[in-house]
Design a protein around this motif. Structure first.
Motif, short mmCIF file in Angstrom:
data_model
loop_
_atom_site.label_atom_id
_atom_site.label_comp_id
_atom_site.label_asym_id
_atom_site.label_seq_id
_atom_site.Cartn_x
_atom_site.Cartn_y
_atom_site.Cartn_z
N GLY A 161 -12.81 -25.36 51.78
CA GLY A 161 -13.57 -24.85 52.82
C GLY A 161 -15.03 -25.14 52.89
N SER A 162 -15.49 -25.86 52.14
CA SER A 162 -16.97 -26.20 51.81
C SER A 162 -17.55 -26.98 52.98
CB SER A 162 -17.17 -26.94 50.39
OG SER A 162 -16.80 -28.19 50.39
N GLY A 163 -16.94 -27.74 53.81
CA GLY A 163 -17.46 -29.04 54.74
C GLY A 163 -18.07 -29.97 53.95
N GLY A 164 -17.73 -30.37 52.80
CA GLY A 164 -18.28 -31.43 51.99
C GLY A 164 -19.73 -31.08 51.36
N CYS A 165 -20.05 -29.93 51.43
CA CYS A 165 -21.28 -29.75 50.64
C CYS A 165 -21.08 -29.85 49.06
CB CYS A 165 -21.61 -28.02 51.05
SG CYS A 165 -22.23 -27.82 52.44
N ARG A 166 -22.05 -29.75 48.53
CA ARG A 166 -22.04 -29.90 47.06
C ARG A 166 -21.66 -28.49 46.64
NH1 ARG A 166 -22.24 -34.95 44.59
NH2 ARG A 166 -23.54 -36.24 45.60
N LEU A 167 -20.95 -28.57 45.53
CA LEU A 167 -20.48 -27.14 45.05
C LEU A 167 -20.91 -27.07 43.35
CD1 LEU A 167 -16.78 -27.30 46.34
CD2 LEU A 167 -18.59 -25.90 47.01
N VAL A 168 -21.28 -25.73 43.43
CA VAL A 168 -21.81 -24.93 41.92
C VAL A 168 -20.90 -24.05 41.66
CG1 VAL A 168 -23.89 -24.02 40.73
CG2 VAL A 168 -24.31 -25.91 42.56
N TYR A 169 -20.66 -23.75 40.44
CA TYR A 169 -19.96 -22.60 40.01
C TYR A 169 -20.57 -22.11 38.62
CZ TYR A 169 -16.32 -19.36 38.43
OH TYR A 169 -15.67 -18.17 37.75
N GLN A 170 -20.97 -20.70 38.54
CA GLN A 170 -21.60 -20.30 37.52
C GLN A 170 -20.86 -18.88 36.92
OE1 GLN A 170 -25.82 -20.28 37.50
NE2 GLN A 170 -25.88 -20.61 39.88
N ALA A 171 -20.51 -18.91 35.76
CA ALA A 171 -19.64 -17.99 35.09
C ALA A 171 -19.95 -18.05 33.65
CB ALA A 171 -18.17 -18.16 35.13
N SER A 182 -13.82 -29.74 36.23
CA SER A 182 -12.57 -30.74 36.44
C SER A 182 -12.36 -31.17 37.87
CB SER A 182 -11.56 -30.41 35.59
OG SER A 182 -10.55 -29.15 36.44
N ILE A 183 -12.67 -30.11 39.03
CA ILE A 183 -12.39 -30.18 40.16
C ILE A 183 -13.67 -30.64 40.79
CG2 ILE A 183 -11.82 -28.99 42.14
CD1 ILE A 183 -10.34 -26.85 40.22
N GLY A 184 -14.76 -30.82 40.21
CA GLY A 184 -15.86 -31.42 40.88
C GLY A 184 -17.25 -30.46 41.22
N TYR A 185 -17.01 -29.33 40.67
CA TYR A 185 -18.06 -28.48 40.59
C TYR A 185 -19.23 -28.95 39.69
CZ TYR A 185 -15.51 -25.21 43.47
OH TYR A 185 -14.66 -24.72 44.41
N LEU A 186 -20.50 -28.61 39.93
CA LEU A 186 -21.40 -28.61 38.82
C LEU A 186 -21.23 -27.17 38.02
CD1 LEU A 186 -23.81 -29.35 37.11
CD2 LEU A 186 -25.28 -28.68 38.86
N ALA A 187 -20.72 -27.09 36.91
CA ALA A 187 -20.43 -25.76 36.40
C ALA A 187 -21.26 -25.52 35.38
CB ALA A 187 -18.85 -26.04 35.67
N TYR A 188 -22.02 -24.34 35.39
CA TYR A 188 -23.10 -23.72 34.43
C TYR A 188 -22.58 -22.61 33.92
CZ TYR A 188 -27.86 -22.79 32.77
OH TYR A 188 -28.80 -22.54 32.33
N GLN A 189 -22.57 -22.73 32.63
CA GLN A 189 -22.27 -21.40 31.58
C GLN A 189 -23.46 -20.50 31.40
OE1 GLN A 189 -20.71 -21.96 27.91
NE2 GLN A 189 -19.93 -19.86 27.67
#
Length: 212
Positions: A161-171, A182-189
């Motif tokens: 549902g992102s419309g091609g935007c860059r994705l970030v995930y923080q947790a 692994s799915i393509g997010y820039l993931a930040y702990q």
């Protein structure tokens, strides 16, 4: 540090390096396009122009990432979280939640999100209410118990549902960071010593303009 944690930190370090190296490219790009949410899947109305103008969506876990529940059952923002969300809002960067709740809380994301808001609100402590309006309909929750994180289903739904935007995930957990990366997010702990509490907003703006 275990091997999984090392992989998570390496991914973040590499991503930070790529973004820093792209500063010159980003400086020539236009400002990130403000976007609003539309539809149940979190599709952004402005994302059809994302490739030309740049866009990013920042997803968060909720508990121990943005909020903390104390032993007495009260809940409040973690230090710095309210201010960080405010800066993202001011920069017109879309945000969302990817969070585990019981699938029995509702028949769809909207119903489960309504129950989540009620549960959090019941024990909320502090003068600043949680910024639910910032997240709109981008609150993704498990439709079945099999979709609970760290299963990849919620991140995949957000990506679709992102419309091609860059994705970030923080947790706060390495396992979730590894899955998102692994799915393509820039993931930040978050919450790591000697590092910013959250991914710097300026870096997210640069990420939005990196060549696809």
């Amino acid at each position: 540090m275990n091997r999984s944690a090392s992989r998570g930190l390496v991914r973040v370090s590499l991503a930070l390096g790529v973004a820093a190296a792209s500063t010159v490219l980003a400086a020539t790009a236009g400002a990130a396009a403000p976007a609003t949410a539309s539809g149940d899947t979190g599709t952004l109305t402005a994302t059809q122009h994302g490739a030309q103008r740049g866009c990013a969506v920042v997803y968060f876990d909720l508990g121990e990432t943005l909020v903390h529940t104390a032993e007495d059952g009260s809940t409040n923002y973690l230090p710095g979280a309210a201010a960080y969300l405010r800066v993202l809002r001011e920069r017109h960067i879309e945000v969302g939640l990817i969070t585990n709740v019981p699938s029995a809380w509702g028949a769809n994301d909207a119903e489960r999100a309504a129950r989540l808001k009620k549960e959090v609100g019941t024990g909320w402590k502090g003068s600043t209410p949680f910024a639910w309006d910032d997240f709109g309909d981008r609150i993704l929750t498990p439709r079945t118990e099999a979709e609970r994180k760290p299963a990849p289903a919620l991140w995949e739904r957000a990506k679709a549902g992102s419309g091609g935007c860059r994705l970030v995930y923080q947790a706060e957990t390495v396992e979730e960071i590894d899955t998102a990366a692994s799915i393509g997010y820039l993931a930040y702990q978050v919450g790591q010593p000697s590092r910013p509490d959250f991914l710097p907003v300026g870096l997210i703006e640069l990420l939005a303009h990196l060549p696809r």
